[in-house]
Design an enzyme around this catalytic site. Structure first.
Site, PDB file in Angstrom:
ATOM      1  N   SER A 145      43.083  36.561  44.437  1.00 56.14           N
ATOM      2  CA  SER A 145      43.084  38.001  44.133  1.00 56.14           C
ATOM      3  C   SER A 145      41.719  38.555  44.510  1.00 56.14           C
ATOM      4  O   SER A 145      40.732  37.817  44.560  1.00 56.14           O
ATOM      5  CB  SER A 145      43.297  38.200  42.636  1.00 56.14           C
ATOM      6  OG  SER A 145      42.978  39.527  42.265  1.00 56.14           O
ATOM      7  N   TYR A 158      42.301  36.452  33.551  1.00 59.92           N
ATOM      8  CA  TYR A 158      42.675  36.618  34.961  1.00 59.92           C
ATOM      9  C   TYR A 158      41.439  36.526  35.857  1.00 59.92           C
ATOM     10  O   TYR A 158      41.438  35.804  36.856  1.00 59.92           O
ATOM     11  CB  TYR A 158      43.381  37.966  35.145  1.00 59.92           C
ATOM     12  CG  TYR A 158      44.074  38.125  36.476  1.00 59.92           C
ATOM     13  CD1 TYR A 158      45.285  37.487  36.740  1.00 59.92           C
ATOM     14  CD2 TYR A 158      43.533  38.929  37.469  1.00 59.92           C
ATOM     15  CE1 TYR A 158      45.935  37.641  37.955  1.00 59.92           C
ATOM     16  CE2 TYR A 158      44.178  39.095  38.691  1.00 59.92           C
ATOM     17  CZ  TYR A 158      45.375  38.441  38.927  1.00 59.92           C
ATOM     18  OH  TYR A 158      46.019  38.605  40.140  1.00 59.92           O
TER      19      TYR A 158
END
Ligand code: NAD
Length: 261
Positions: A145, A158
């Site tokens: 990401s 995350y």
């Protein structure tokens, strides 16, 4: 439409929706045999029916929770037996939980790390064992990401997990380069998938998101699948240990475009 993945066997985790589903279609269209993973087989059946059939062999459903060691080992066994081999592993399964960091529960933090970090390690371990035991080349692609690089407040697990993915990829790439096993990541920016329903389905939030992306729009799943296909193909044969950011410029410190002085 080329058939550049004809006779290639590719396992994609987290393929029941979003980027993983699109990647499965993408590789199948280009001739690959794909093993699609998700936690529940029922959720994968509609996709299996949609996939263009490979010239040889068949596609597989390999259901299991990628954060659970026994499940990963079973999924890998079913894939290797069903395919009689494996060319590319795509670790795509991922999740996030929103919460102010002072309130984060250990359960939630661990749940995110279990899928996004431990899951990648377990899948990679199983594939690496197979390739080394059989003296075969291999290719691992992890879906990271932009939050491998950009902090993501309210998503501590995350952020931590995608930061870890960057170093997992670099470490494995170095350890296995001599065996012709490549390990890379793609790092998507804001992509239209169910994980982003909170802003995708709200026109005001959608606009706000699009505005802070230098290319002024979110990305499509296809644009991530294209990058995965590049990393899975011979066109990237000398690339290992890299994270390819596919983000419309999101990691370019967009504010500097207007505030450059
Ligand atoms: P999504 O929520 O639509 O899909 C995630 C997939 O992973 C689903 O199929 C889900 O069932 C599966 N999954 C989750 N936990 C699992 C587990 N324990 N075992 C097996 N499968 C599991 O999200 P997406 O946007 O398609 O995300 C795919 C990957 O891309 C994730 O790793 C995510 O972090 C990454 N990513 C997405 C974006 C984005 O904007 N959509 C941006 C950057 C990175």
């Amino acid at each position: 439409n080329t058939q550049r993945f004809a006779n290639r066997k590719i396992l994609i985790t987290g393929a029941s929706q979003g980027i993983g589903e699109d990647a499965a279609m993408h590789f199948a269209r280009e001739g690959a045999q794909v093993a699609i993973n998700g936690r529940k087989a029922e959720k994968l059946r509609p996709l299996l029916e949609k996939l263009p059939q490979p010239a040889q062999g068949k596609h597989l459903i390999v259901a299991g929770d990628m954060s659970v060691e026994e499940d990963v080992d079973r999924v890998m066994k079913e894939t290797l037996e069903g395919f009689q081999g494996l060319d590319v592993l795509i670790c795509n399964a991922g999740m996030q939980i929103e919460c102010p960091s002072e309130d984060i529960t250990l359960k939630d933090f661990n749940a995110v790390m279990a899928v996004n970090v431990t899951g990648v390690v377990l899948c990679a371990r199983a594939a690496l064992r197979y390739w080394r035991d059989n003296d075969q080349p291999g290719n691992i692609i992890v879906n990271s990401s932009v939050h491998q690089q950009i902090p993501k407040p309210h998503y501590l697990g995350y952020s931590a997990s995608k930061g870890a993915v960057g170093n997992i990829v670099r470490t494995l790439a170095l350890e296995y380069a001599r065996y012709n096993i490549r390990v890379n990541a793609v790092a998507p920016g804001a992509i239209v998938t169910p994980i982003n329903d909170s802003w995708v389905k709200d026109p005001e939030k959608y606009e706000a998101t699009a505005k802070h992306i230098p290319m002024k729009r979110p990305g499509e799943c296809r644009e991530i699948s294209d990058a995965m296909a590049f990393l899975a193909s011979g066109e990237s044969s000398y690339i290992t240990g890299q994270t390819l950011f596919v983000d419309g410029g999101l990691t370019l410190y967009a504010d500097f475009e207007e505030n450059w002085s």
